[in-house]
Design an enzyme around this catalytic site. Structure first.
Site, mmCIF file in Angstrom:
data_model
loop_
_atom_site.group_PDB
_atom_site.id
_atom_site.type_symbol
_atom_site.label_atom_id
_atom_site.label_comp_id
_atom_site.label_asym_id
_atom_site.label_seq_id
_atom_site.Cartn_x
_atom_site.Cartn_y
_atom_site.Cartn_z
ATOM 1 N N ASP A 167 31.580 31.408 -14.436
ATOM 2 C CA ASP A 167 31.746 31.893 -15.818
ATOM 3 C C ASP A 167 30.903 31.158 -16.868
ATOM 4 O O ASP A 167 31.408 30.822 -17.944
ATOM 5 C CB ASP A 167 33.235 31.833 -16.208
ATOM 6 C CG ASP A 167 34.100 32.737 -15.345
ATOM 7 O OD1 ASP A 167 33.578 33.367 -14.423
ATOM 8 O OD2 ASP A 167 35.321 32.797 -15.591
ATOM 9 N N HIS A 190 37.347 38.043 -25.265
ATOM 10 C CA HIS A 190 36.195 37.346 -24.684
ATOM 11 C C HIS A 190 35.669 38.117 -23.482
ATOM 12 O O HIS A 190 36.424 38.839 -22.824
ATOM 13 C CB HIS A 190 36.582 35.920 -24.245
ATOM 14 C CG HIS A 190 37.596 35.903 -23.141
ATOM 15 N ND1 HIS A 190 38.939 36.083 -23.356
ATOM 16 C CD2 HIS A 190 37.448 35.762 -21.801
ATOM 17 C CE1 HIS A 190 39.587 36.044 -22.204
ATOM 18 N NE2 HIS A 190 38.705 35.860 -21.238
ATOM 19 N N LYS A 201 35.080 39.598 -12.256
ATOM 20 C CA LYS A 201 36.539 39.482 -12.117
ATOM 21 C C LYS A 201 37.216 39.769 -13.448
ATOM 22 O O LYS A 201 36.579 39.673 -14.501
ATOM 23 C CB LYS A 201 36.908 38.090 -11.610
ATOM 24 C CG LYS A 201 36.471 36.988 -12.546
ATOM 25 C CD LYS A 201 36.764 35.629 -11.970
ATOM 26 C CE LYS A 201 36.365 34.545 -12.940
ATOM 27 N NZ LYS A 201 37.113 34.588 -14.199
ATOM 28 N N CYS A 239 39.501 28.805 -14.621
ATOM 29 C CA CYS A 239 38.839 29.513 -13.523
ATOM 30 C C CYS A 239 38.325 28.585 -12.430
ATOM 31 O O CYS A 239 38.380 28.920 -11.248
ATOM 32 C CB CYS A 239 37.755 30.419 -14.080
ATOM 33 S SG CYS A 239 38.496 31.772 -15.040
ATOM 34 N N ASP A 277 33.419 36.597 -15.789
ATOM 35 C CA ASP A 277 34.634 37.167 -16.370
ATOM 36 C C ASP A 277 34.207 38.489 -17.019
ATOM 37 O O ASP A 277 33.220 38.518 -17.772
ATOM 38 C CB ASP A 277 35.160 36.175 -17.430
ATOM 39 C CG ASP A 277 36.672 36.112 -17.520
ATOM 40 O OD1 ASP A 277 37.364 36.389 -16.517
ATOM 41 O OD2 ASP A 277 37.171 35.784 -18.618
ATOM 42 N N HIS A 335 36.041 41.663 -18.681
ATOM 43 C CA HIS A 335 37.276 42.335 -19.102
ATOM 44 C C HIS A 335 37.030 43.656 -19.843
ATOM 45 O O HIS A 335 36.118 43.738 -20.677
ATOM 46 C CB HIS A 335 38.069 41.432 -20.052
ATOM 47 C CG HIS A 335 38.512 40.132 -19.464
ATOM 48 N ND1 HIS A 335 39.174 40.036 -18.261
ATOM 49 C CD2 HIS A 335 38.410 38.857 -19.941
ATOM 50 C CE1 HIS A 335 39.453 38.758 -18.022
ATOM 51 N NE2 HIS A 335 38.998 38.022 -19.019
HETATM 52 C C1 VGL Z 1 38.646 31.656 -18.382
HETATM 53 C C2 VGL Z 1 40.365 31.791 -19.889
HETATM 54 C C3 VGL Z 1 40.277 33.167 -19.879
HETATM 55 C C4 VGL Z 1 37.751 30.775 -17.564
HETATM 56 C C5 VGL Z 1 38.555 33.025 -18.352
HETATM 57 O O1 VGL Z 1 36.632 31.211 -17.218
HETATM 58 O O2 VGL Z 1 38.161 29.628 -17.271
HETATM 59 N N1 VGL Z 1 39.556 31.042 -19.136
HETATM 60 N N2 VGL Z 1 39.369 33.762 -19.114
HETATM 61 ZN ZN ZN Z 2 39.100 35.875 -19.216
#
Ligand code: VGL
Ligand code: ZN
Length: 211
Positions: free
Chosen positions: A12, A87, A112, A157, A51, A53
């Site tokens: 990420d 995000h 993901k 993550c 990430d 979403h």
């Molecule tokens: C993450 C919070 C929400 C991460 C992803 O990549 O650690 N943290 N989404």
């Molecule tokens: Zn996230």
């Protein structure tokens, strides 16, 4: 020892988690040169996660009435969910992997968090452990037995990817100077907790010597 049977996981490293991002992790940009150094080593496989979403994602505080970011709620299935600022919305600038990361070295990218009703911290499974990504199959296909995990964020993550890695039978390492925490205060407890689960902490310097 060589790294032929080892995979580098770059978790990420996206604009929303970097400086000025919507869910900025302190000092995240300092990871870029360290991760780029690691990317230049002779890994059996290099995989990044992203990430990714939908805008109606359950983890966004904006999708809940009268809730603020960083509050916790209980979901319908009884699991706890931290609420985040919006995000890594699919196809947005914030969801892009940072341009300075040597993306050409990365062989596969695992997306993901695409299911609107469940979050996905680990690059292996969603948070309910219902849906498995292609990562485990990819690693097995390349006969990978050890993982070296880098990226963001250490306490979400990176952590849950590492826990699943151990559970799936990989010798799992977190490269401590190649990750940063959303909540720095937890670091001492974090290391003890994850070491107890079989995760090994290393630093990038010790890997550079294996070249
Ligand atoms: C993450 C919070 C929400 C991460 C992803 O990549 O650690 N943290 N989404
Ligand atoms: Zn996230």
């Amino acid at each position: 020892m060589n790294l032929k049977n080892s995979a580098l996981l770059v978790i990420d490293m996206q604009y929303d988690f970097m400086e000025k991002g919507s869910l900025a992790v302190a000092n995240a940009n300092q990871l870029i040169p360290i991760i780029n150094y690691l990317l230049s080593l002779n890994w059996g496989l290099i995989v990044a996660s992203q990430d990714w979403h939908p805008s109606n994602h359950v983890s966004f505080a904006s999708n809940h009435k009268n809730k603020n970011s960083f509050e916790k709620i209980e979901l319908k299935d009884g699991t706890m969910q931290v609420l985040w600022p919006d995000h890594c919305v699919q196809n947005s600038y914030g969801a892009k992997i940072h341009d300075e990361i040597l993306i050409s070295k990365i062989q596969n990218i695992i997306k993901k968090g695409e299911n609107p009703t469940v979050d996905s911290y680990s690059a292996f499974f969603d948070n309910n452990h219902q849906i498995k990504t292609e990562l485990d199959a990819l690693l097995k296909k390349q006969r990978i037995t050890a993982l070296y995990i880098t990226g963001l964020a250490a306490d979400y993550c990176v952590k849950f990817t590492a826990i699943d890695g151990v559970q799936l039978g990989y010798k799992t390492h977190i490269v401590l100077d190649a990750t940063q925490f959303i909540d720095n205060a937890i670091e001492p407890k974090y290391i003890a907790e994850l070491e107890q689960q079989g995760i090994v902490f290393v630093n990038s310097q010790s890997l550079l010597q294996k070249r």
